[in-house]
Design a protein around this motif. Structure first.
Motif, PDB file in Angstrom:
ATOM      1  N   VAL A   1      -6.435   5.661  -1.323  1.00  0.00           N
ATOM      2  CA  VAL A   1      -5.506   4.554  -1.229  1.00  0.00           C
ATOM      3  C   VAL A   1      -6.240   3.437  -0.506  1.00  0.00           C
ATOM      4  O   VAL A   1      -6.958   3.688   0.466  1.00  0.00           O
ATOM      5  CB  VAL A   1      -4.234   4.962  -0.460  1.00  0.00           C
ATOM      6  CG1 VAL A   1      -3.371   3.750  -0.156  1.00  0.00           C
ATOM      7  CG2 VAL A   1      -3.443   5.998  -1.256  1.00  0.00           C
ATOM      8  N   ALA A   2      -6.079   2.236  -0.996  1.00  0.00           N
ATOM      9  CA  ALA A   2      -6.713   1.080  -0.347  1.00  0.00           C
ATOM     10  C   ALA A   2      -5.641   0.060   0.025  1.00  0.00           C
ATOM     11  O   ALA A   2      -4.812  -0.311  -0.809  1.00  0.00           O
ATOM     12  CB  ALA A   2      -7.739   0.447  -1.289  1.00  0.00           C
ATOM     13  N   LEU A   3      -5.653  -0.353   1.292  1.00  0.00           N
ATOM     14  CA  LEU A   3      -4.844  -1.476   1.748  1.00  0.00           C
ATOM     15  C   LEU A   3      -5.819  -2.620   1.991  1.00  0.00           C
ATOM     16  O   LEU A   3      -6.640  -2.557   2.910  1.00  0.00           O
ATOM     17  CB  LEU A   3      -4.091  -1.141   3.034  1.00  0.00           C
ATOM     18  CG  LEU A   3      -2.889  -0.180   2.895  1.00  0.00           C
ATOM     19  CD1 LEU A   3      -3.355   1.265   2.755  1.00  0.00           C
ATOM     20  CD2 LEU A   3      -1.972  -0.307   4.098  1.00  0.00           C
TER      21      LEU A   3
ATOM     22  N   GLU B   1      12.077   0.381  -0.284  1.00  0.00           N
ATOM     23  CA  GLU B   1      11.508   0.422  -1.628  1.00  0.00           C
ATOM     24  C   GLU B   1      10.503   1.563  -1.706  1.00  0.00           C
ATOM     25  O   GLU B   1       9.635   1.668  -0.845  1.00  0.00           O
ATOM     26  CB  GLU B   1      10.814  -0.913  -1.899  1.00  0.00           C
ATOM     27  CG  GLU B   1      10.177  -1.024  -3.264  1.00  0.00           C
ATOM     28  CD  GLU B   1       9.540  -2.402  -3.469  1.00  0.00           C
ATOM     29  OE1 GLU B   1       9.865  -3.334  -2.694  1.00  0.00           O
ATOM     30  OE2 GLU B   1       8.715  -2.514  -4.372  1.00  0.00           O
ATOM     31  N   ILE B   2      10.670   2.427  -2.679  1.00  0.00           N
ATOM     32  CA  ILE B   2       9.742   3.544  -2.845  1.00  0.00           C
ATOM     33  C   ILE B   2       9.047   3.409  -4.181  1.00  0.00           C
ATOM     34  O   ILE B   2       9.708   3.247  -5.213  1.00  0.00           O
ATOM     35  CB  ILE B   2      10.481   4.897  -2.778  1.00  0.00           C
ATOM     36  CG1 ILE B   2      11.122   5.084  -1.405  1.00  0.00           C
ATOM     37  CG2 ILE B   2       9.510   6.045  -3.092  1.00  0.00           C
ATOM     38  CD1 ILE B   2      11.964   6.355  -1.291  1.00  0.00           C
ATOM     39  N   ARG B   3       7.745   3.446  -4.148  1.00  0.00           N
ATOM     40  CA  ARG B   3       6.984   3.472  -5.397  1.00  0.00           C
ATOM     41  C   ARG B   3       6.141   4.734  -5.411  1.00  0.00           C
ATOM     42  O   ARG B   3       5.405   5.009  -4.466  1.00  0.00           O
ATOM     43  CB  ARG B   3       6.075   2.245  -5.503  1.00  0.00           C
ATOM     44  CG  ARG B   3       6.869   0.964  -5.605  1.00  0.00           C
ATOM     45  CD  ARG B   3       6.039  -0.177  -6.116  1.00  0.00           C
ATOM     46  NE  ARG B   3       6.812  -1.405  -6.114  1.00  0.00           N
ATOM     47  CZ  ARG B   3       6.363  -2.561  -6.573  1.00  0.00           C
ATOM     48  NH1 ARG B   3       5.142  -2.647  -7.057  1.00  0.00           N
ATOM     49  NH2 ARG B   3       7.126  -3.632  -6.550  1.00  0.00           N
ATOM     50  N   ASN B   4       6.268   5.481  -6.486  1.00  0.00           N
ATOM     51  CA  ASN B   4       5.533   6.725  -6.632  1.00  0.00           C
ATOM     52  C   ASN B   4       4.313   6.467  -7.515  1.00  0.00           C
ATOM     53  O   ASN B   4       4.443   5.899  -8.597  1.00  0.00           O
ATOM     54  CB  ASN B   4       6.444   7.779  -7.266  1.00  0.00           C
ATOM     55  CG  ASN B   4       5.792   9.127  -7.279  1.00  0.00           C
ATOM     56  OD1 ASN B   4       4.791   9.322  -7.946  1.00  0.00           O
ATOM     57  ND2 ASN B   4       6.353  10.052  -6.529  1.00  0.00           N
TER      58      ASN B   4
ATOM     59  N   PRO C   1      -2.045  -0.152  -9.153  1.00  0.00           N
ATOM     60  CA  PRO C   1      -1.547  -1.151  -8.196  1.00  0.00           C
ATOM     61  C   PRO C   1      -0.155  -0.759  -7.708  1.00  0.00           C
ATOM     62  O   PRO C   1       0.823  -0.917  -8.425  1.00  0.00           O
ATOM     63  CB  PRO C   1      -1.547  -2.446  -9.012  1.00  0.00           C
ATOM     64  CG  PRO C   1      -1.489  -2.024 -10.434  1.00  0.00           C
ATOM     65  CD  PRO C   1      -2.054  -0.635 -10.538  1.00  0.00           C
ATOM     66  N   LEU C   2      -0.075  -0.221  -6.507  1.00  0.00           N
ATOM     67  CA  LEU C   2       1.169   0.380  -6.026  1.00  0.00           C
ATOM     68  C   LEU C   2       2.140  -0.633  -5.444  1.00  0.00           C
ATOM     69  O   LEU C   2       3.348  -0.518  -5.644  1.00  0.00           O
ATOM     70  CB  LEU C   2       0.863   1.443  -4.963  1.00  0.00           C
ATOM     71  CG  LEU C   2       0.069   2.655  -5.445  1.00  0.00           C
ATOM     72  CD1 LEU C   2      -0.250   3.560  -4.263  1.00  0.00           C
ATOM     73  CD2 LEU C   2       0.862   3.410  -6.495  1.00  0.00           C
TER      74      LEU C   2
ATOM     75  N   ALA D   1      -1.078  -7.175   2.576  1.00  0.00           N
ATOM     76  CA  ALA D   1      -2.096  -6.344   1.939  1.00  0.00           C
ATOM     77  C   ALA D   1      -1.642  -5.918   0.552  1.00  0.00           C
ATOM     78  O   ALA D   1      -0.465  -5.634   0.334  1.00  0.00           O
ATOM     79  CB  ALA D   1      -2.374  -5.110   2.781  1.00  0.00           C
ATOM     80  N   SER D   2      -2.596  -5.863  -0.358  1.00  0.00           N
ATOM     81  CA  SER D   2      -2.361  -5.200  -1.636  1.00  0.00           C
ATOM     82  C   SER D   2      -2.621  -3.724  -1.433  1.00  0.00           C
ATOM     83  O   SER D   2      -3.627  -3.347  -0.822  1.00  0.00           O
ATOM     84  CB  SER D   2      -3.315  -5.741  -2.695  1.00  0.00           C
ATOM     85  OG  SER D   2      -3.049  -7.094  -2.964  1.00  0.00           O
ATOM     86  N   VAL D   3      -1.710  -2.877  -1.947  1.00  0.00           N
ATOM     87  CA  VAL D   3      -1.870  -1.437  -1.798  1.00  0.00           C
ATOM     88  C   VAL D   3      -2.133  -0.840  -3.176  1.00  0.00           C
ATOM     89  O   VAL D   3      -1.374  -1.076  -4.119  1.00  0.00           O
ATOM     90  CB  VAL D   3      -0.612  -0.799  -1.185  1.00  0.00           C
ATOM     91  CG1 VAL D   3      -0.809   0.703  -1.008  1.00  0.00           C
ATOM     92  CG2 VAL D   3      -0.280  -1.451   0.149  1.00  0.00           C
TER      93      VAL D   3
END
Ligand code: MN
Length: 153
Positions: A130-132, A25-28, A50-51, A60-62
């Motif tokens: 970016v936050a994990l 899965e790729i999210r840009n 919210p990626l 984790a929320s990324v």
């Protein structure tokens, strides 16, 4: 606001065809809507993308956060820690009862569980990271009081 992932926007047509589910899965970031940081949790102008929501592997929320000059989180802690990857600009981070520190593009920051801290831009420069943010017991952050202007500067 520009951010490090903007250069990848040309790959958006490929990313948008990625199948959801069992495959890769790729999210840009350029395709993810910006949500304004809640005033209870941020001071100043901060935009959150919210990626990727947590899954059983990442837990984790990324998200990508863009802080305008002067913007910062309130004081807070994370029950299972947080990993920050600074993707643009220069900002500040401070752990309670310690000196404020500079973070800049390329820096990777590990915040251990339950460490009270804040992060954001400097007063004159924007910063994106970016936050994990790792989950434990149904939450990934405990928000606390705002960072006063005196504490910030
Ligand atoms: Mn944090």
């Amino acid at each position: 606001m520009k951010h490090a992932f903007a250069a990848a926007a040309s790959a958006a047509s490929i990313a948008s065809t990625a199948a959801m589910g069992s495959g890769i899965e790729i999210r840009n970031a350029a395709e993810v809507a910006v949500v304004a940081g809640k005033p209870d949790n941020f001071t100043g102008n901060a935009g959150v993308r919210p990626l990727l929501p947590p899954n059983d592997s990442t837990r984790a929320s990324v998200g990508l956060v863009d802080f305008a000059p002067g913007a910062r989180t309130t004081w807070h802690s994370h029950p299972a820690g947080q990993l920050l990857i600074v993707t643009a600009g220069m900002g500040w981070i401070q752990e309670a009862n310690k000196e404020r520190r500079v973070i800049e593009s390329g820096d990777v920051v590990w915040i251990p569980a339950d460490v009270k801290h804040w992060h954001g831009a400097t007063d004159t420069t924007a910063m994106s990271h970016v936050a994990l943010t790792y989950w434990a017991d149904g939450k990934n952050v405990d928000w606390l009081e705002a960072v006063s202007d005196a504490q910030y500067r």
